[in-house]
Every structure is written in C-alpha cells, then in structure tokens.
Design a protein around this motif. Sequence first.
Motif, PDB file in Angstrom:
ATOM      1  N   PRO A 283      -5.269  -0.180  -1.209  1.00 42.95           N
ATOM      2  CA  PRO A 283      -4.278  -1.254  -1.057  1.00 42.95           C
ATOM      3  C   PRO A 283      -4.295  -2.204  -2.248  1.00 42.95           C
ATOM      4  O   PRO A 283      -5.344  -2.437  -2.864  1.00 42.95           O
ATOM      5  N   TYR A 284      -3.148  -2.756  -2.554  1.00 45.42           N
ATOM      6  CA  TYR A 284      -3.040  -3.694  -3.666  1.00 45.42           C
ATOM      7  C   TYR A 284      -3.186  -5.143  -3.214  1.00 45.42           C
ATOM      8  O   TYR A 284      -3.335  -6.021  -4.043  1.00 45.42           O
ATOM      9  N   TRP A 285      -3.114  -5.383  -1.938  1.00 43.98           N
ATOM     10  CA  TRP A 285      -3.197  -6.745  -1.418  1.00 43.98           C
ATOM     11  C   TRP A 285      -4.614  -7.036  -0.921  1.00 43.98           C
ATOM     12  O   TRP A 285      -5.239  -6.199  -0.275  1.00 43.98           O
ATOM     13  N   PHE A 286      -5.082  -8.237  -1.210  1.00 43.99           N
ATOM     14  CA  PHE A 286      -6.417  -8.669  -0.787  1.00 43.99           C
ATOM     15  C   PHE A 286      -6.499  -8.743   0.740  1.00 43.99           C
ATOM     16  O   PHE A 286      -5.612  -9.266   1.399  1.00 43.99           O
TER      17      PHE A 286
ATOM     18  N   GLY B  71      -0.170   4.845   4.623  1.00 44.85           N
ATOM     19  CA  GLY B  71       0.856   3.852   4.333  1.00 44.85           C
ATOM     20  C   GLY B  71       1.054   2.797   5.395  1.00 44.85           C
ATOM     21  O   GLY B  71       1.899   1.921   5.249  1.00 44.85           O
ATOM     22  N   ARG B  72       0.282   2.831   6.482  1.00 47.92           N
ATOM     23  CA  ARG B  72       0.410   1.859   7.574  1.00 47.92           C
ATOM     24  C   ARG B  72      -0.786   0.905   7.549  1.00 47.92           C
ATOM     25  O   ARG B  72      -1.918   1.300   7.267  1.00 47.92           O
TER      26      ARG B  72
ATOM     27  N   GLU C 197      -0.052  -0.389  14.086  1.00 55.35           N
ATOM     28  CA  GLU C 197      -1.210   0.457  13.795  1.00 55.35           C
ATOM     29  C   GLU C 197      -2.477  -0.367  13.558  1.00 55.35           C
ATOM     30  O   GLU C 197      -3.525   0.185  13.211  1.00 55.35           O
ATOM     31  N   LEU C 198      -2.387  -1.657  13.753  1.00 56.90           N
ATOM     32  CA  LEU C 198      -3.513  -2.551  13.457  1.00 56.90           C
ATOM     33  C   LEU C 198      -4.685  -2.277  14.389  1.00 56.90           C
ATOM     34  O   LEU C 198      -4.531  -2.235  15.608  1.00 56.90           O
ATOM     35  N   SER C 199      -5.889  -2.087  13.788  1.00 57.06           N
ATOM     36  CA  SER C 199      -7.088  -1.867  14.589  1.00 57.06           C
ATOM     37  C   SER C 199      -8.132  -2.966  14.401  1.00 57.06           C
ATOM     38  O   SER C 199      -8.965  -3.178  15.269  1.00 57.06           O
ATOM     39  N   VAL C 200      -8.098  -3.651  13.250  1.00 53.54           N
ATOM     40  CA  VAL C 200      -9.067  -4.717  12.971  1.00 53.54           C
ATOM     41  C   VAL C 200      -8.308  -5.959  12.523  1.00 53.54           C
ATOM     42  O   VAL C 200      -7.452  -5.890  11.632  1.00 53.54           O
TER      43      VAL C 200
ATOM     44  N   CYS D 248       0.848  -1.181   0.000  1.00 57.69           N
ATOM     45  CA  CYS D 248       0.000   0.000   0.000  1.00 57.69           C
ATOM     46  C   CYS D 248       0.887   1.236   0.000  1.00 57.69           C
ATOM     47  O   CYS D 248       2.020   1.193   0.500  1.00 57.69           O
ATOM     48  N   TYR D 249       0.379   2.309  -0.550  1.00 58.57           N
ATOM     49  CA  TYR D 249       1.142   3.549  -0.639  1.00 58.57           C
ATOM     50  C   TYR D 249       0.286   4.697  -0.151  1.00 58.57           C
ATOM     51  O   TYR D 249      -0.760   5.004  -0.733  1.00 58.57           O
TER      52      TYR D 249
END
Length: 646
Positions: free
Chosen positions: A74-77, A84-85, A110-113, A68-69
Amino acid sequence: MASPLNCRTRFPKLLEHFLLLYLLLLCKNVVADDDQNDFHGEERDALLALVSGFNNSFLRHNWTSIMCYKNDPPYWFGIECWNGRVTSVRLENLGLTGEIKIDALFNLTELSVLSFKDNSISGQVMDFSNNQKLTDIDLSGNKFDGPIPLSLLKLNSLASLQLQANNLSGSIPWFDQTSLKEFNVSYNNLSRPIPNTKVLQSFNRFSFLGNPNLCGPPTSSNCNSTNDTSDTNNDNNKSKGSSKSSIFVPILLAVNVVVLIFLLFLSIIYFKKYKGLKKKLEEKHIVVEDEEKHDRMRIETGEKGVAAEGEEKGKLVFINEERQFELDDLLKASAEGLGKGNFGNCYKAMLESGPIVVVKRLRDLKPLSSEDFTKQVRIIAEQKHLNLLSLLAYYYSKDEKLLLYKFASNGNIYNRLHEGKGKPTRIPFRWSSRLLVARGVAKALEYLHQTTKSSPNVVPHGNLKLSNVLLDENNNVLVTDYGLTSLIAAPLVAQRMISFKSPEYQSHKKLSRKSDIWSYGCLLLELVTGRVSADSGPSGTNAVDLCSWVHRAVREEWTAEIFDVEIAVQRSANHGMLKLLQIAMRCCERSPENRPEISEVVREVESIDLTPDSEDDEEFSSMDRSLTDESMSATPSRSTIGEDQP
C-alpha cells in the motif's frame, strides 16, 4: 470415417465457438475489473472522508494518489490491502483529533483490523453493521462517548475489542460471541449490571475497572436489586407507587430524622478516634503526605508491615548486602518525584547519611502473598551483570510493595536523546556514545536470555525501551525494569509492556524470546534516527512507527532523512551507522523466525568500529544513496512494512 468435405465445413464452426468463448471470458474479466475498481473507489472515498475529519497534516499529505493496487505494498500510511481491498486501518498514537461519522466504515466491507489507539478522537463509536469480517477493534485511549454500539453484537468473527480509557456511557451489550478472546471496557462511564453471558463472565475484573456505576460479577461490586429491574417494570409500577406515596411521607420523614441523629453520633466517635490515631502516628514520625502534591511516599508501617520470612516486620530486606539504613531513615529522607512508570511511581530519596536511592512503588500487582512476592523478587535479584541495574532492597506489606535501586545520576537514554533538541544549551549525543549504549543493552539482553534458557517461552525482559536504559556517574549503561512480568497482573502487562506490541502478539497473541529482539531493534532505530518511537514513546509526543517508516525510506530511496542530524555530520562514522541500521532492520522483521539470535546480534554490534567523535560538521550528503547498494537492496517483504504498530 468423416470425409474431407465434412472436416472443412466443421472447422469454421469450431473456430467460431472458440472465438465466442474467448470474448465471453474477456468480457467477464473486464466486468470483474470494473467491479474491483468500483470497490476501490468507494473505499478510497470512505478513507478520504475519514481523514478529512482529522486535524492531521501528515495523513492529508500522505493519503493522495493511488491507495493500493492488487497485492502490491500500500502507498498510504497505516493501510493494509489484499487483492486491492482495504483489510486493515491502523492509525495509532498520531495525535488525531476530531470526530468520526457513524457511517464512516460502511464501504470498508473487507475490513478485518481497525485501530485508532491512543489518539484524541471524540464523538460516538461507529456503526459496524457492514464490517462483518472485523476481528480486531482497538479504540482505546480516545474520547469516544455515548453507548457501545449494538452492531458489535453482529460481528461473529470478533476476537479482540479494546474500548478502555474513553468516555463511553450506558450499559454493556450482551456480548456472547465465542470468538471474543480479548475484551476491555475499563475506565469509562458505564453503568448497570454486567450481562451474565458466558463470554463476558470469562473475563476478569481488570476488563471492567474504572466504571464506578458498573456492578455484578466479575467485579466485586454487588448490584442493588432496584437497579436490576427493567425500565418497563419501573414504568408499570410508577402509578401504583404514586398512589401510596402520601401514606409513606410521614414515615420517611421520621426515618430520616433517626438516620441523621445516628450519623451524627458516628461522626463524633470517628472524629475522636481519628485524633487519637493521628497523635500516635506523629509520635512514630511517620510522614503521610499527598503523593501528587508533595511527591512523598505513603507507606504503612507498624503492625501492617510484613517482610520476608525470618525478617522483622516493617523492615527493608536488603539483597546480598549489609543493611545500610532503616525504613524510618527512608521515610524521613527528602524525596523527589522522578515520574510515573507503567507499573508504579518512582522517587529519588536522599538520605541524611547514606546513598541516594530510587524507590519504585509497585502497583497493579497480582494478588501475591508475602512468600510469593519474596520468591519472585529474589529471582529478579539473582540477575547480576555489568549492564543491569541490580536490586538493592525491597519492602512488602499488605498495602505497599517497594523496590529500591541505586540512583543512576546521569539519567535515562530517552531524555539524553530527545530532551533539549534545537536548543543552544544542548550537548550533542554523538555516535560513539550511542554505539556504546547499543553494545551495553545487547550484552545485558544476552545475559538475560542465557539465564532463562530453561524457559524457552519466557520473554526475558519484556519492556525494553530507551527510558529503561540508564547511565550511572561513570556513564556505564544499565538496563532496568526487567523481570516484572511475574509480579504484575496479566491484563495490564499485555497493555503496557513493549514486547506485547510486537507483530507476533498483535496478529497471533504469541510471544517468544524473539519478542525482546524486536524491542531491541526498535530501540536501535530510535538511537540512529533520533525520532520518538510510537511503540515506546510517552503519550502526547510526536511519535512515528519507526519500523515501517525506515522500511519505506529504504524502499523509496530517501535514506538521507533517516539518520539523526547530530550523528549525520560525523562522516567518519558513516559505515558504522549503516551497519547498525542493518542490524536494527533485521531485528525488526515481522516474522520472529527471521530475526537473529541475541548472541549473533552482540557479535555484530561489537564488530562495529568505535570511531572517535570529531568536530566534522559538514553536511551529510555521502549517504543519500548509500542504502541502495547490494548490502541494503533486499526489499523487505510486505509483511514487514506498515504492520508493526500495536
């Protein structure tokens, strides 16, 4: 007043100061970008290490190159980012196997979910010490074992923790975060008393079901006082007990002999009573067989049967029709299991003289009295429409609650769409038939919405999916399973109904009539793509998140892969397929305010020409780029992509 000479001497100094300030700001930005790149690299390595432990080729091929930028999509599934985080990882119902390392999430600060719902991941639950921003964790439906990690107690923003249907053991930690609003550890191997914290005691018993060795409130299982003592006290008392054990050995032996004699006496009395009861049941011709082995119904009648007020006990109550058969006729009928639904098993009962009926045995109900049950069932029965499967009759007793419907001989749309694909014996499910299904379901949903206008916060259907859409002997489209929210226990409704998987419920725990519109959009996507939806498909199927998958296909212009090959060959129906896809995408908007009203949906679906099916089996190439014109060029906002999984 400053002289010209002084001004000339000061100007180079001012310029020097400005240049110095500019260089400082430039260096600061470079350092910030370097820090950001460092974070990005650590998070990317963490995710790649995570997926390497899974046996999933799709993720290994999808999680490549840029993750991701900044705030770009995001480019990932299954990944969500902000600045960017990585803020969200949702990998649900993907058939993931393998183990996750304890420290797998350490660098995702930074993960929330986090959601690995409905996979087959094993091993111990991860350490969340470095994930202080986590608000939602869903690890349900996996094979996690070991204890619940104590690091969860440090998450002060945790709002939802779903750990049900795993193999977790040990005791429940002392959760006392006031932020915790949803909590479920049911169907594990947990033991010992439930901690007496204000937060844990605020949840009902459904959050703790399926743990036989768990005791104390909110469950109905009382704790043995010996189980409440701590291990330390047990160790302190061990030496004292051992010194006295020799004294009590003869006494214990005598007590055991007395207890054995007493139990033997009770067994003889019980056996005699059992034989008498069995004889009475045989005289009444009541069939009591094992449900799983023989697909028969276990219904208690006689004195325990309680019907609606004014009806005889143990009688079926028919809705607006004359009585067609009695309960005894139903019990004597040959029964065929139709499958296990979310709220009860279904049987096809073939009466000796009378119609073929479907019997739904309701389970996990609210604690309803006879009057309450009758009132709610009557509300369901009052829903009458050409495209709704009407209730035929119902039955209430203390231990059995049944709903009876007429049998729809041509099965459900999920089986019609997905069964037998690729086999020479399969009859193709053509475009005109799918469009008729879309019309019929839309009309049924419009009727339900109109009849519940007085309750704007009610979700009229709540469980709209292809397996709840049937075809009768004349191929009329019939929607079923509506109105059950009022009967089923609230925690199980939230776990099993499709509308509770909508984006607004997942993010804000809110539902509205637009939640049904989202479910209808998912249903349309499944119809046009021929793929199993992860939101409604049975566990173990090769399901995908259709909403995000279709949005990504449109955005990246590989739209030729969207449409099911069985309808893709019908080139005369191209325009209708595109239009129905547009309607589906609007219905699947993440924000409920951006979804259309059901009356508007009905008008648009009915405006699609019902093109007769042809034998045109040419390759479907004319639509390769057709979704990139102005009609589909509006790229959906990031909020509508990749966040639709529950």
